[in-house]
Design a protein around this motif. Structure first.
Motif, short mmCIF file in Angstrom:
data_model
loop_
_atom_site.label_atom_id
_atom_site.label_comp_id
_atom_site.label_asym_id
_atom_site.label_seq_id
_atom_site.Cartn_x
_atom_site.Cartn_y
_atom_site.Cartn_z
N SER A 36 7.23 18.02 4.63
CA SER A 36 6.15 17.09 4.28
C SER A 36 6.69 15.67 4.35
O SER A 36 7.61 15.30 3.60
N THR A 37 6.13 14.86 5.25
CA THR A 37 6.61 13.48 5.43
C THR A 37 6.51 12.67 4.12
O THR A 37 7.49 12.01 3.73
N PRO A 38 5.37 12.68 3.42
CA PRO A 38 5.30 11.92 2.17
C PRO A 38 6.37 12.34 1.17
O PRO A 38 6.96 11.50 0.48
N GLU A 39 6.68 13.63 1.12
CA GLU A 39 7.70 14.13 0.18
C GLU A 39 9.09 13.57 0.52
O GLU A 39 9.86 13.19 -0.36
N VAL A 40 9.39 13.49 1.82
CA VAL A 40 10.69 12.92 2.23
C VAL A 40 10.77 11.45 1.84
O VAL A 40 11.76 10.99 1.28
N PHE A 41 9.70 10.69 2.12
CA PHE A 41 9.69 9.27 1.74
C PHE A 41 9.84 9.11 0.23
O PHE A 41 10.51 8.20 -0.23
N ARG A 42 9.19 9.99 -0.54
CA ARG A 42 9.28 9.90 -2.00
C ARG A 42 10.71 10.06 -2.50
O ARG A 42 11.12 9.47 -3.48
N LEU A 91 -5.34 6.77 13.19
CA LEU A 91 -5.07 8.22 13.17
C LEU A 91 -3.70 8.53 12.58
O LEU A 91 -3.45 9.65 12.14
N GLY A 92 -2.79 7.56 12.59
CA GLY A 92 -1.46 7.79 12.04
C GLY A 92 -0.50 6.74 12.55
O GLY A 92 -0.68 6.20 13.64
N ALA A 93 0.55 6.48 11.76
CA ALA A 93 1.48 5.41 12.08
C ALA A 93 2.23 5.66 13.40
O ALA A 93 2.63 4.72 14.08
N ASP A 94 2.42 6.93 13.77
CA ASP A 94 3.18 7.25 14.99
C ASP A 94 2.30 7.39 16.23
O ASP A 94 2.82 7.57 17.34
N GLY A 119 7.45 -2.59 11.80
CA GLY A 119 6.30 -2.51 10.89
C GLY A 119 6.23 -1.08 10.39
O GLY A 119 7.25 -0.49 10.02
N ILE A 120 5.02 -0.49 10.41
CA ILE A 120 4.98 0.94 10.09
C ILE A 120 4.96 1.76 11.38
O ILE A 120 4.77 2.97 11.37
N GLY A 121 5.14 1.07 12.50
CA GLY A 121 5.16 1.74 13.80
C GLY A 121 4.22 1.07 14.79
O GLY A 121 4.14 1.46 15.95
N ASP A 165 0.82 -1.23 0.00
CA ASP A 165 0.00 0.00 0.00
C ASP A 165 0.85 1.28 0.00
O ASP A 165 0.32 2.38 0.11
N GLY A 166 2.16 1.13 -0.10
CA GLY A 166 3.03 2.31 -0.21
C GLY A 166 3.69 2.70 1.12
O GLY A 166 4.72 3.38 1.12
N TYR A 167 3.10 2.30 2.24
CA TYR A 167 3.72 2.63 3.54
C TYR A 167 5.06 1.92 3.69
O TYR A 167 5.23 0.79 3.22
N HIS A 168 5.99 2.58 4.32
CA HIS A 168 7.33 2.03 4.46
C HIS A 168 7.47 1.23 5.75
O HIS A 168 6.87 1.57 6.77
N LEU A 169 8.29 0.18 5.67
CA LEU A 169 8.59 -0.63 6.86
C LEU A 169 9.79 -0.02 7.56
O LEU A 169 10.81 0.28 6.91
N LEU A 170 9.65 0.18 8.85
CA LEU A 170 10.67 0.92 9.60
C LEU A 170 11.11 0.13 10.82
O LEU A 170 10.33 -0.65 11.38
N ASP A 171 12.34 0.34 11.23
CA ASP A 171 12.83 -0.10 12.55
C ASP A 171 13.20 1.18 13.29
O ASP A 171 14.09 1.91 12.82
O1 C5P Z 1 0.66 7.74 9.16
P1 C5P Z 1 0.95 9.18 8.90
O2 C5P Z 1 -0.30 9.95 8.52
O3 C5P Z 1 1.72 9.84 9.96
O4 C5P Z 1 1.89 9.21 7.61
C1 C5P Z 1 2.03 10.32 6.78
C2 C5P Z 1 2.57 9.88 5.43
O5 C5P Z 1 3.93 9.47 5.56
C3 C5P Z 1 1.87 8.69 4.81
O6 C5P Z 1 0.77 9.06 4.05
C4 C5P Z 1 2.97 8.07 3.95
O7 C5P Z 1 3.09 8.78 2.74
C5 C5P Z 1 4.23 8.36 4.74
N1 C5P Z 1 4.62 7.21 5.58
C6 C5P Z 1 5.21 6.11 5.00
N2 C5P Z 1 5.59 5.05 5.81
C7 C5P Z 1 5.41 5.10 7.14
C8 C5P Z 1 4.82 6.23 7.75
C9 C5P Z 1 4.44 7.28 6.94
O8 C5P Z 1 5.40 6.05 3.79
N3 C5P Z 1 5.80 4.06 7.89
#
Ligand code: C5P
Length: 298
Positions: free
Chosen positions: A188-194, A145-148, A162-164, A32-38
């Motif tokens: 912008s978080t999405p811009e940084v991931f991009r 509400l959000g990954a964090d 996972g994603i958090g 789904d595009g979300y990144h896997l993080l540690d």
């Molecule tokens: O979950 P949250 O709304 O905080 O994430 C903001 C954006 O950051 C997401 O829409 C996504 O583009 C990016 N993101 C991601 N992978 C994550 C967390 C956030 O790609 N683990």
């Protein structure tokens, strides 16, 4: 509103502590595009504050150094989404509420302000509405509400994967003397991931049985924030902040989250305060804050 003022005026108050990513490794990407993080995460003793009070009708007010900035964003913030989501879950118990947010943390700054506010809203409204939802239910609301947001519900040292959402407490993590600095350029978080060049970077490995501040500092020093390089492309000051924190004696400097806030770890709170006041003198237009992080055994 001063701290005592908030507690006097609102029966229920909550702290939304700043979230600090001591390490953030990007190890993959989901379909789904979300990144896997540690992530190795701790929390500072500074942050936003929220107050909750029964009211005739729902109300939301803002104060604090960054209150106006948030209001200027249309006030479309995670606090109201958290209130609405919790109300959908608990139904008739959820009487109208006046929520006040004292916004002390800069917006879109990588230290979880919005996520911490959302988590504090869930905690505060549970108390105000007299509810006791199972921990798993609350964690799944938080994730919507959000990954964090799930990690901000905990607000203590942890590793998140996972994603958090896969969270493990780290009771051994000591408190650190820290300086936070942000050039007040929202990221912008999405811009940084991009902009991330590689999505499958090495995982975070912490040796078992780490103990003592020096052991942890070595481990943190050899970890990374994989989002720092792409964020530096967007905000040139990030490189400058690290250099300045080092020049003022930081043992380790790194960016938190998707930036632009960077932290420096110092030998003592006295050293952190001294560095913060020097940095503030040099860059009065930046957000600069000395803070002690919570210890795992809090
Ligand atoms: O979950 P949250 O709304 O905080 O994430 C903001 C954006 O950051 C997401 O829409 C996504 O583009 C990016 N993101 C991601 N992978 C994550 C967390 C956030 O790609 N683990």
């Amino acid at each position: 509103m001063p701290e005592e003022g908030l507690a006097d005026a609102f029966g229920v108050t909550e702290e939304a502590r700043a979230k600090i990513n001591l390490a953030l490794h990007v190890t993959g990407q989901r379909a789904d595009g979300y990144h896997l993080l540690d992530m190795l995460v701790t929390f500072a003793d500074c942050g936003d504050r929220l107050g909750f009070l029964p009211a005739q009708a729902d109300a939301f007010t803002l104060s604090g150094p960054f209150g106006e900035t948030l209001a200027g964003d249309g006030g479309a913030n995670l606090v109201l989404r958290a209130r609405d989501l919790l109300r959908e879950t608990v139904g008739a118990l959820a009487f109208p509420v006046h929520i006040h947010l004292q916004k002390n943390l800069p917006i879109a700054s990588g230290i979880g302000g919005g996520s911490a506010d959302a988590a504090a809203t869930l905690r505060g409204l549970m108390r105000l509405w007299g509810m006791d939802l199972p921990v798993e239910t609350l964690a799944s609301l938080a994730l919507k509400l959000g990954a964090d947001v799930p990690m901000c519900l905990e607000s203590r040292p942890l590793i998140a994967r996972g994603i958090g959402e896969r969270i493990e407490a780290v009771p051994e993590l000591p408190a650190f003397a820290m300086v936070l600095a942000n050039p007040l350029k929202g990221v912008s978080t999405p811009e940084v991931f991009r902009r991330l060049a590689a999505k499958n970077n090495p995982a975070l490995h912490l040796a078992p049985g780490l103990s003592g501040t020096s052991g942890w500092l070595t481990a943190i020093g050899s970890a990374r924030n994989d989002l720092e390089a792409p964020a530096r492309e967007l905000v040139q000051e990030i490189a400058v902040i690290s250099q300045m924190l080092q020049a003022h004696g930081a043992l380790i400097t790194r960016m938190s989250g998707s930036g632009a806030t960077c932290f420096g770890i110092f030998t003592s709170m006295a050293a952190a305060h001294e560095a913060a006041s020097a940095l503030h003198g040099e860059r009065p237009d930046w957000y600069v804050q000395a803070t002690e992080t919570v210890s795992g055994g809090m």
